[in-house]
Motif scaffolding. Structure first.
Motif, mmCIF file in Angstrom:
data_model
loop_
_atom_site.group_PDB
_atom_site.id
_atom_site.type_symbol
_atom_site.label_atom_id
_atom_site.label_comp_id
_atom_site.label_asym_id
_atom_site.label_seq_id
_atom_site.Cartn_x
_atom_site.Cartn_y
_atom_site.Cartn_z
ATOM 1 N N ALA A 42 -90.708 22.865 44.401
ATOM 2 C CA ALA A 42 -91.644 22.777 45.532
ATOM 3 C C ALA A 42 -92.587 21.594 45.353
ATOM 4 C CB ALA A 42 -92.437 24.079 45.668
ATOM 5 N N ALA A 43 -92.991 21.340 44.115
ATOM 6 C CA ALA A 43 -93.875 20.199 43.834
ATOM 7 C C ALA A 43 -93.176 18.887 44.179
ATOM 8 C CB ALA A 43 -94.300 20.212 42.366
ATOM 9 N N TYR A 44 -91.939 18.750 43.731
ATOM 10 C CA TYR A 44 -91.179 17.544 44.047
ATOM 11 C C TYR A 44 -90.964 17.430 45.551
ATOM 12 C CZ TYR A 44 -87.359 14.391 44.875
ATOM 13 O OH TYR A 44 -86.585 13.380 45.388
ATOM 14 N N ASN A 45 -90.628 18.541 46.191
ATOM 15 C CA ASN A 45 -90.377 18.539 47.633
ATOM 16 C C ASN A 45 -91.597 18.033 48.405
ATOM 17 O OD1 ASN A 45 -88.741 19.091 49.934
ATOM 18 N ND2 ASN A 45 -89.833 21.010 50.219
ATOM 19 N N LEU A 46 -92.775 18.549 48.075
ATOM 20 C CA LEU A 46 -93.989 18.102 48.755
ATOM 21 C C LEU A 46 -94.254 16.630 48.466
ATOM 22 C CD1 LEU A 46 -96.486 18.597 50.478
ATOM 23 C CD2 LEU A 46 -97.648 19.435 48.414
ATOM 24 N N ALA A 47 -94.137 16.227 47.224
ATOM 25 C CA ALA A 47 -94.359 14.817 46.868
ATOM 26 C C ALA A 47 -93.364 13.917 47.591
ATOM 27 C CB ALA A 47 -94.243 14.629 45.355
ATOM 28 N N ARG A 48 -92.131 14.356 47.711
ATOM 29 C CA ARG A 48 -91.099 13.555 48.392
ATOM 30 C C ARG A 48 -91.434 13.368 49.864
ATOM 31 N NH1 ARG A 48 -88.757 11.002 51.231
ATOM 32 N NH2 ARG A 48 -86.557 10.606 51.514
ATOM 33 N N TRP A 49 -91.878 14.428 50.510
ATOM 34 C CA TRP A 49 -92.198 14.313 51.933
ATOM 35 C C TRP A 49 -93.473 13.508 52.161
ATOM 36 C CZ3 TRP A 49 -88.908 14.626 55.601
ATOM 37 C CH2 TRP A 49 -87.779 15.438 55.471
ATOM 38 N N LEU A 50 -94.415 13.582 51.236
ATOM 39 C CA LEU A 50 -95.648 12.810 51.416
ATOM 40 C C LEU A 50 -95.435 11.324 51.145
ATOM 41 C CD1 LEU A 50 -98.340 15.189 49.873
ATOM 42 C CD2 LEU A 50 -97.849 14.770 52.288
ATOM 43 N N THR A 51 -94.623 11.006 50.146
ATOM 44 C CA THR A 51 -94.432 9.595 49.779
ATOM 45 C C THR A 51 -93.235 8.949 50.464
ATOM 46 O OG1 THR A 51 -93.037 10.103 47.861
ATOM 47 C CG2 THR A 51 -95.438 9.969 47.496
ATOM 48 N N ARG A 52 -92.287 9.767 50.889
ATOM 49 C CA ARG A 52 -91.045 9.299 51.518
ATOM 50 C C ARG A 52 -90.219 8.427 50.570
ATOM 51 N NH1 ARG A 52 -93.222 7.133 57.154
ATOM 52 N NH2 ARG A 52 -94.775 6.303 55.787
ATOM 53 N N ASN A 53 -90.293 8.717 49.274
ATOM 54 C CA ASN A 53 -89.558 7.931 48.299
ATOM 55 C C ASN A 53 -89.219 8.828 47.102
ATOM 56 O OD1 ASN A 53 -89.514 6.250 45.699
ATOM 57 N ND2 ASN A 53 -89.273 4.695 47.295
ATOM 58 N N GLN B 245 -94.261 14.651 38.322
ATOM 59 C CA GLN B 245 -94.433 14.719 36.868
ATOM 60 C C GLN B 245 -95.907 14.533 36.498
ATOM 61 O OE1 GLN B 245 -92.300 11.714 34.657
ATOM 62 N NE2 GLN B 245 -92.449 12.881 32.768
ATOM 63 N N GLU B 246 -96.564 13.558 37.131
ATOM 64 C CA GLU B 246 -97.982 13.343 36.855
ATOM 65 C C GLU B 246 -98.803 14.581 37.224
ATOM 66 O OE1 GLU B 246 -101.679 10.535 38.301
ATOM 67 O OE2 GLU B 246 -99.642 9.724 38.460
ATOM 68 N N ALA B 247 -98.486 15.184 38.366
ATOM 69 C CA ALA B 247 -99.200 16.390 38.790
ATOM 70 C C ALA B 247 -98.976 17.533 37.811
ATOM 71 C CB ALA B 247 -98.760 16.790 40.197
ATOM 72 N N CYS B 248 -97.782 17.635 37.300
ATOM 73 C CA CYS B 248 -97.483 18.687 36.326
ATOM 74 C C CYS B 248 -98.293 18.477 35.046
ATOM 75 C CB CYS B 248 -95.989 18.709 36.033
ATOM 76 S SG CYS B 248 -95.468 20.141 35.080
ATOM 77 N N LEU B 249 -98.401 17.231 34.612
ATOM 78 C CA LEU B 249 -99.219 16.935 33.431
ATOM 79 C C LEU B 249 -100.692 17.252 33.702
ATOM 80 C CD1 LEU B 249 -97.616 13.595 32.201
ATOM 81 C CD2 LEU B 249 -97.583 15.816 31.048
ATOM 82 N N ARG B 250 -101.165 16.896 34.886
ATOM 83 C CA ARG B 250 -102.556 17.220 35.250
ATOM 84 C C ARG B 250 -102.762 18.729 35.265
ATOM 85 N NH1 ARG B 250 -104.438 13.074 40.076
ATOM 86 N NH2 ARG B 250 -104.116 11.178 38.876
ATOM 87 N N ALA B 251 -101.781 19.438 35.808
ATOM 88 C CA ALA B 251 -101.877 20.900 35.854
ATOM 89 C C ALA B 251 -101.939 21.477 34.449
ATOM 90 C CB ALA B 251 -100.692 21.479 36.621
ATOM 91 N N PHE B 252 -101.135 20.947 33.554
ATOM 92 C CA PHE B 252 -101.131 21.444 32.170
ATOM 93 C C PHE B 252 -102.479 21.191 31.508
ATOM 94 C CE2 PHE B 252 -100.187 21.082 27.606
ATOM 95 C CZ PHE B 252 -99.724 22.373 27.393
ATOM 96 N N ILE C 113 -102.612 20.368 43.403
ATOM 97 C CA ILE C 113 -102.673 19.237 42.466
ATOM 98 C C ILE C 113 -101.694 18.144 42.901
ATOM 99 C CG2 ILE C 113 -102.280 18.525 40.067
ATOM 100 C CD1 ILE C 113 -103.273 21.381 39.276
ATOM 101 N N VAL C 114 -100.505 18.530 43.318
ATOM 102 C CA VAL C 114 -99.515 17.557 43.806
ATOM 103 C C VAL C 114 -100.074 16.813 45.014
ATOM 104 C CG1 VAL C 114 -97.246 17.285 44.910
ATOM 105 C CG2 VAL C 114 -97.507 18.794 42.928
ATOM 106 N N ARG C 115 -100.626 17.556 45.943
ATOM 107 C CA ARG C 115 -101.190 16.949 47.154
ATOM 108 C C ARG C 115 -102.280 15.949 46.783
ATOM 109 N NH1 ARG C 115 -105.604 17.390 50.438
ATOM 110 N NH2 ARG C 115 -105.206 17.094 52.668
ATOM 111 N N ASN C 116 -103.204 16.346 45.946
ATOM 112 C CA ASN C 116 -104.295 15.456 45.556
ATOM 113 C C ASN C 116 -103.783 14.226 44.820
ATOM 114 O OD1 ASN C 116 -106.112 17.228 46.714
ATOM 115 N ND2 ASN C 116 -106.621 18.235 44.795
ATOM 116 N N THR C 117 -102.803 14.412 43.961
ATOM 117 C CA THR C 117 -102.201 13.296 43.234
ATOM 118 C C THR C 117 -101.529 12.331 44.205
ATOM 119 O OG1 THR C 117 -101.846 14.715 41.304
ATOM 120 C CG2 THR C 117 -100.551 12.693 41.409
ATOM 121 N N CYS C 118 -100.796 12.861 45.157
ATOM 122 C CA CYS C 118 -100.110 12.017 46.143
ATOM 123 C C CYS C 118 -101.097 11.265 47.030
ATOM 124 C CB CYS C 118 -99.166 12.855 47.003
ATOM 125 S SG CYS C 118 -97.687 13.410 46.122
#
Length: 182
Positions: free
Chosen positions: A20-31, A40-47, A65-70
């Motif tokens: 789900a994290a990748y899916n959201l990041a993919r749709w926000l960045t389109r890449n 991955q960065e969001a996951c590290l921040r979450a940890f 966290i993914v949203r904020n990172t993106c």
């Protein structure tokens, strides 16, 4: 190093939601590549911030966290994706008299739908992905986005309208759009 108990709790609360994290990041960045890096960065921040996690919905917490990172990355790298000029014609919701069966058949083309979704401004794309693809409630999206529920509902309505217009507009322009304005 993290304590074994903390690591175990993190793995149980957060790791099941990496797709789900990748899916959201993919749709926000389109890449794809940017999405992989940002997820991955969001996951590290979450940890790193996991000590502040008080239980509850690990998915919503990670997606926040993914949203904020993106959004931070978009502000630094693609500011134009975050800005949109208000256009009365685009932002006004109109009733479409198209046959629902026809609309359903047109939207069946997954590539056309994906392309239309990617062309939406990020604030519409975000709420549509969270609601329709991730199945989040209005309240969850509002909490994740730090906006009122009414704003989520408005963005969903406007995003759906634009998506519908893009999908039906790609099959042919409607006669009222071809008339010159006076």
């Amino acid at each position: 190093m993290a304590e074994p108990d903390t690591l175990k709790r993190f793995e149980e609360a957060v790791l099941p939601h990496l797709a789900a994290a990748y899916n959201l990041a993919r749709w926000l960045t389109r890449n794809d590549h940017d999405a992989e890096d940002l997820a991955q960065e969001a996951c590290l921040r979450a940890f790193r911030a996991f000590d502040g996690f008080r239980g509850g919905d690990g998915r919503a917490w990670l997606l926040t966290i993914v949203r904020n990172t993106c959004y931070t990355w978009l502000r630094q790298n693609r500011m134009e994706d975050l800005t949109e000029v208000y256009d009365e014609e685009i932002h006004t919701v109109k009733r479409d008299s198209s046959n629902p069966e026809t609309l359903l058949l047109e939207s069946a083309d997954a590539q056309l739908l994906r392309q239309a979704l990617e062309e939406l401004p990020v604030e519409f794309r975000e709420v549509l992905v969270l609601r329709e693809l991730e199945g989040m409630s209005y309240r969850e999206i509002a909490d994740l986005s730090s906006v009122p529920v009414g704003t989520v509902m408005s963005r969903l309505a406007r995003g759906r309208e634009r998506l519908q217009r893009q999908l039906t507009g790609s099959a042919g322009r409607s006669p009222e759009r071809e008339l010159p304005r006076e």
